[in-house]
Enzyme design. Structure first.
Site, PDB file in Angstrom:
ATOM      1  N   CYS A 178     -36.624  16.853 -28.216  1.00  0.00           N
ATOM      2  CA  CYS A 178     -37.694  16.502 -27.274  1.00  0.00           C
ATOM      3  C   CYS A 178     -39.050  16.892 -27.876  1.00  0.00           C
ATOM      4  O   CYS A 178     -39.189  17.959 -28.473  1.00  0.00           O
ATOM      5  CB  CYS A 178     -37.475  17.216 -25.948  1.00  0.00           C
ATOM      6  SG  CYS A 178     -38.734  16.802 -24.721  1.00  0.00           S
ATOM      7  N   CYS A 214     -41.818  23.178 -24.275  1.00  0.00           N
ATOM      8  CA  CYS A 214     -41.470  24.098 -23.172  1.00  0.00           C
ATOM      9  C   CYS A 214     -40.751  25.328 -23.752  1.00  0.00           C
ATOM     10  O   CYS A 214     -39.672  25.185 -24.351  1.00  0.00           O
ATOM     11  CB  CYS A 214     -40.577  23.390 -22.165  1.00  0.00           C
ATOM     12  SG  CYS A 214     -41.224  21.773 -21.682  1.00  0.00           S
ATOM     13  N   CYS A 216     -36.922  26.002 -23.412  1.00  0.00           N
ATOM     14  CA  CYS A 216     -35.948  24.908 -23.468  1.00  0.00           C
ATOM     15  C   CYS A 216     -35.258  24.747 -24.830  1.00  0.00           C
ATOM     16  O   CYS A 216     -35.915  24.562 -25.863  1.00  0.00           O
ATOM     17  CB  CYS A 216     -36.609  23.590 -23.083  1.00  0.00           C
ATOM     18  SG  CYS A 216     -35.401  22.250 -22.980  1.00  0.00           S
ATOM     19  N   CYS A 238     -26.272  14.215 -11.287  1.00  0.00           N
ATOM     20  CA  CYS A 238     -27.640  14.330 -11.808  1.00  0.00           C
ATOM     21  C   CYS A 238     -27.639  14.095 -13.313  1.00  0.00           C
ATOM     22  O   CYS A 238     -26.933  14.788 -14.046  1.00  0.00           O
ATOM     23  CB  CYS A 238     -28.194  15.726 -11.562  1.00  0.00           C
ATOM     24  SG  CYS A 238     -28.112  16.220  -9.865  1.00  0.00           S
ATOM     25  N   CYS A 263     -29.239  11.376  -8.964  1.00  0.00           N
ATOM     26  CA  CYS A 263     -30.475  12.073  -9.283  1.00  0.00           C
ATOM     27  C   CYS A 263     -30.707  11.883 -10.776  1.00  0.00           C
ATOM     28  O   CYS A 263     -29.744  11.917 -11.547  1.00  0.00           O
ATOM     29  CB  CYS A 263     -30.337  13.563  -8.956  1.00  0.00           C
ATOM     30  SG  CYS A 263     -31.775  14.536  -9.439  1.00  0.00           S
ATOM     31  N   CYS A 293     -36.814  16.447  -5.944  1.00  0.00           N
ATOM     32  CA  CYS A 293     -36.128  17.689  -6.314  1.00  0.00           C
ATOM     33  C   CYS A 293     -37.089  18.424  -7.242  1.00  0.00           C
ATOM     34  O   CYS A 293     -37.354  17.953  -8.349  1.00  0.00           O
ATOM     35  CB  CYS A 293     -34.817  17.372  -7.018  1.00  0.00           C
ATOM     36  SG  CYS A 293     -34.009  18.842  -7.702  1.00  0.00           S
ATOM     37  N   ARG A 337     -31.639  25.378  -4.177  1.00  0.00           N
ATOM     38  CA  ARG A 337     -30.508  25.297  -5.118  1.00  0.00           C
ATOM     39  C   ARG A 337     -30.469  26.493  -6.054  1.00  0.00           C
ATOM     40  O   ARG A 337     -31.424  26.752  -6.794  1.00  0.00           O
ATOM     41  CB  ARG A 337     -30.618  23.998  -5.930  1.00  0.00           C
ATOM     42  CG  ARG A 337     -29.410  23.714  -6.821  1.00  0.00           C
ATOM     43  CD  ARG A 337     -29.561  22.371  -7.531  1.00  0.00           C
ATOM     44  NE  ARG A 337     -29.797  21.293  -6.592  1.00  0.00           N
ATOM     45  CZ  ARG A 337     -28.849  20.632  -5.918  1.00  0.00           C
ATOM     46  NH1 ARG A 337     -27.585  20.944  -6.113  1.00  0.00           N
ATOM     47  NH2 ARG A 337     -29.157  19.674  -5.073  1.00  0.00           N
TER      48      ARG A 337
HETATM   49  N1  SAM Z   1     -37.269  16.529 -19.906  1.00  0.00           N
HETATM   50  C1  SAM Z   1     -37.317  16.462 -18.509  1.00  0.00           C
HETATM   51  C2  SAM Z   1     -38.286  17.447 -17.909  1.00  0.00           C
HETATM   52  O1  SAM Z   1     -38.613  18.430 -18.531  1.00  0.00           O
HETATM   53  O2  SAM Z   1     -38.669  17.230 -16.766  1.00  0.00           O
HETATM   54  C3  SAM Z   1     -35.948  16.639 -17.836  1.00  0.00           C
HETATM   55  C4  SAM Z   1     -34.988  17.642 -18.408  1.00  0.00           C
HETATM   56  S1  SAM Z   1     -35.489  19.346 -18.375  1.00  0.00           S
HETATM   57  C5  SAM Z   1     -34.270  20.111 -19.384  1.00  0.00           C
HETATM   58  C6  SAM Z   1     -35.121  19.835 -16.694  1.00  0.00           C
HETATM   59  C7  SAM Z   1     -35.402  21.249 -16.280  1.00  0.00           C
HETATM   60  O3  SAM Z   1     -34.430  22.130 -16.818  1.00  0.00           O
HETATM   61  C8  SAM Z   1     -36.695  21.874 -16.722  1.00  0.00           C
HETATM   62  O4  SAM Z   1     -37.784  21.468 -15.957  1.00  0.00           O
HETATM   63  C9  SAM Z   1     -36.428  23.353 -16.498  1.00  0.00           C
HETATM   64  O5  SAM Z   1     -36.807  23.730 -15.211  1.00  0.00           O
HETATM   65  C10 SAM Z   1     -34.899  23.448 -16.652  1.00  0.00           C
HETATM   66  N2  SAM Z   1     -34.551  24.260 -17.827  1.00  0.00           N
HETATM   67  C11 SAM Z   1     -34.606  23.875 -19.102  1.00  0.00           C
HETATM   68  N3  SAM Z   1     -34.234  24.871 -19.919  1.00  0.00           N
HETATM   69  C12 SAM Z   1     -33.937  25.926 -19.131  1.00  0.00           C
HETATM   70  C13 SAM Z   1     -33.506  27.259 -19.390  1.00  0.00           C
HETATM   71  N4  SAM Z   1     -33.322  27.719 -20.617  1.00  0.00           N
HETATM   72  N5  SAM Z   1     -33.282  28.072 -18.328  1.00  0.00           N
HETATM   73  C14 SAM Z   1     -33.480  27.610 -17.078  1.00  0.00           C
HETATM   74  N6  SAM Z   1     -33.874  26.375 -16.782  1.00  0.00           N
HETATM   75  C15 SAM Z   1     -34.120  25.533 -17.787  1.00  0.00           C
HETATM   76 FE1  SF4 Z   2     -38.281  18.383 -23.196  1.00  0.00          FE
HETATM   77 FE2  SF4 Z   2     -36.889  20.509 -22.457  1.00  0.00          FE
HETATM   78 FE3  SF4 Z   2     -39.464  20.357 -21.871  1.00  0.00          FE
HETATM   79 FE4  SF4 Z   2     -37.720  18.705 -20.615  1.00  0.00          FE
HETATM   80  S1  SF4 Z   2     -37.811  20.927 -20.444  1.00  0.00           S
HETATM   81  S2  SF4 Z   2     -39.707  18.173 -21.480  1.00  0.00           S
HETATM   82  S3  SF4 Z   2     -36.245  18.424 -22.266  1.00  0.00           S
HETATM   83  S4  SF4 Z   2     -38.589  20.463 -23.936  1.00  0.00           S
END
Ligand code: SAM
Ligand code: SF4
Ligand code: DTB
Length: 337
Positions: A69, A73, A76, A113, A144, A204, A276
């Site tokens: 990606c 973040c 992530c 989802c 979802c 959500c 949730r």
């Molecule tokens: N890329 C899209 C986005 O960021 O909206 C959708 C997928 S993203 C992985 C969805 C959510 O997963 C993120 O907004 C975050 O809240 C959660 N998430 C990702 N990595 C995480 C982690 N290590 N621990 C807890 N929640 C996590």
């Molecule tokens: Fe990309 Fe992960 Fe951020 Fe979603 S949460 S935008 S998958 S880096």
């Protein structure tokens, strides 16, 4: 009746939907600081006036496009900015999605989802997502998706396909956000949420706790959510999963009771939303999860994987539900849309 000292009901305006959207930082911090038993009593009281306290809604997750990606973040594992050992995968075939959805349904999930590691979807991907939504709906499950930022026309197309929920998290407070993500703004997130809401798709939206944020950040995240023009129908509260290779891998362990308090305050601020208990359950004891349900959490992600990280085994969740006398809930009766 609520205790007289309850700081949340004192002469505040209830907006049209009978719910408050005008929480102040001081009020919410006072909720967080209540004696634990008073806070849980208040959260339980609110919970019981809107929900069957022994029923928990069940969703299952599937990563339909994993890794690489472009966003940064800090939590992530799927960000291309960090070395977490995840390879790049393309959008998976429809048949794989439907197979996973059938399995999730057999195990008791009411909602499926689908998550993609995208900053935002390309227009040419939307028709493939539409086919996934239509296919999962035809199995009799709620749908979802979480795909990142959306344009107006993409949002309309997803609505037309019959999408029930869109997941898009605020993740943390406005103030702490820039410490965690630099490749998009808080306002970008709010704009997509508004598009989703205006298209009539259920929202959500929640966040992640345990990223080194302050108590004020936790309060401000919940205030952002509760003060939206309409509360999200589903509010995922994730405990950070500390993944090796991400900047947040070494973050200190959060006091579990702070997490439980966060669930309780979310329940009080958003009485009719599904709160949730999301990522991080493999790190939680059964007792901590029981406290989260007592504090007003009434939905979970079920199945061995979240998107890329582990979730408790379905069997151990079934045992926990049995020990707590909880029932796995079906589809939502009333949609806001
Ligand atoms: N890329 C899209 C986005 O960021 O909206 C959708 C997928 S993203 C992985 C969805 C959510 O997963 C993120 O907004 C975050 O809240 C959660 N998430 C990702 N990595 C995480 C982690 N290590 N621990 C807890 N929640 C996590
Ligand atoms: Fe990309 Fe992960 Fe951020 Fe979603 S949460 S935008 S998958 S880096
Ligand atoms: C949400 O708030 N949590 C889920 C779902 N929405 C998409 C995702 C959690 C992801 C945890 C890290 C992973 O498994 O990759």
């Amino acid at each position: 009746m609520l205790a007289e000292s309850s700081p949340n009901l004192c002469g505040k305006k209830y907006i049209e939907d009978g719910l408050r959207h005008d929480w102040s930082l001081q009020e919410v911090l006072s909720l967080f600081k209540l004696p634990f038993s008073d806070l849980l009593y208040q959260a339980q009281t609110v919970h019981r006036s809107h929900f069957d306290p022994n029923e928990v809604q069940i969703s299952s997750l599937l990563s339909i496009k994993t890794g690489a990606c472009s966003e940064d973040c800090g939590y992530c594992p799927q960000s291309a900015h960090y070395q977490t050992g995840l390879g790049r995968e393309e959008l998976i075939p429809l048949q794989e999605v439907l197979q996973a959805a059938r399995r999730a349904k057999q195990q008791g999930a009411a909602r499926f989802c689908m998550g993609a590691a995208w900053r935002s979807p390309a227009d040419h991907d939307i028709e493939r997502i539409v086919a996934m939504i239509e296919g999962v709906r035809s199995l009799g499950m709620e749908t979802c998706v979480t795909l990142g930022m959306l344009t107006d026309s993409q949002t309309q197309r997803l609505k037309q396909a019959g999408l029930d929920y869109y997941n898009h998290n605020l993740d943390t407070s406005q103030e702490y956000y820039a410490e965690i993500i630099s490749t998009r703004t808080y306002q970008d997130r709010l704009d997509t949420l508004q598009r989703v809401r205006e298209a009539g798709i259920n929202v959500c939206c929640g966040g992640i706790i345990g990223m080194g944020e302050s108590a004020q950040d936790r309060a401000n995240l919940l205030i952002e959510l509760a003060n939206l023009p309409q509360h999200p129908e589903s509010v995922p509260i994730n405990l950070l999963v500390r993944v090796e290779g991400t900047p947040l891998a070494q973050t200190a362990t959060l006091d579990p009771l702070v997490f439980v308090r966060t669930i309780a305050v979310a329940r009080i601020l958003m009485p009719k939303s599904r709160v949730r208990l999301s990522a991080g359950r493999t790190e939680m004891s059964d007792e901590m999860q029981a406290l989260c349900f007592l504090a007003g959490a009434n939905s979970i992600f079920y199945g061995i994987k979240l998107l890329t990280t582990d979730n408790p085994l379905a069997d151990s969740d079934r045992q926990l539900f049995q020990r707590l006398g909880l029932r796995m809930g079906g589809k939502e009766e009333a949609h806001h849309a």
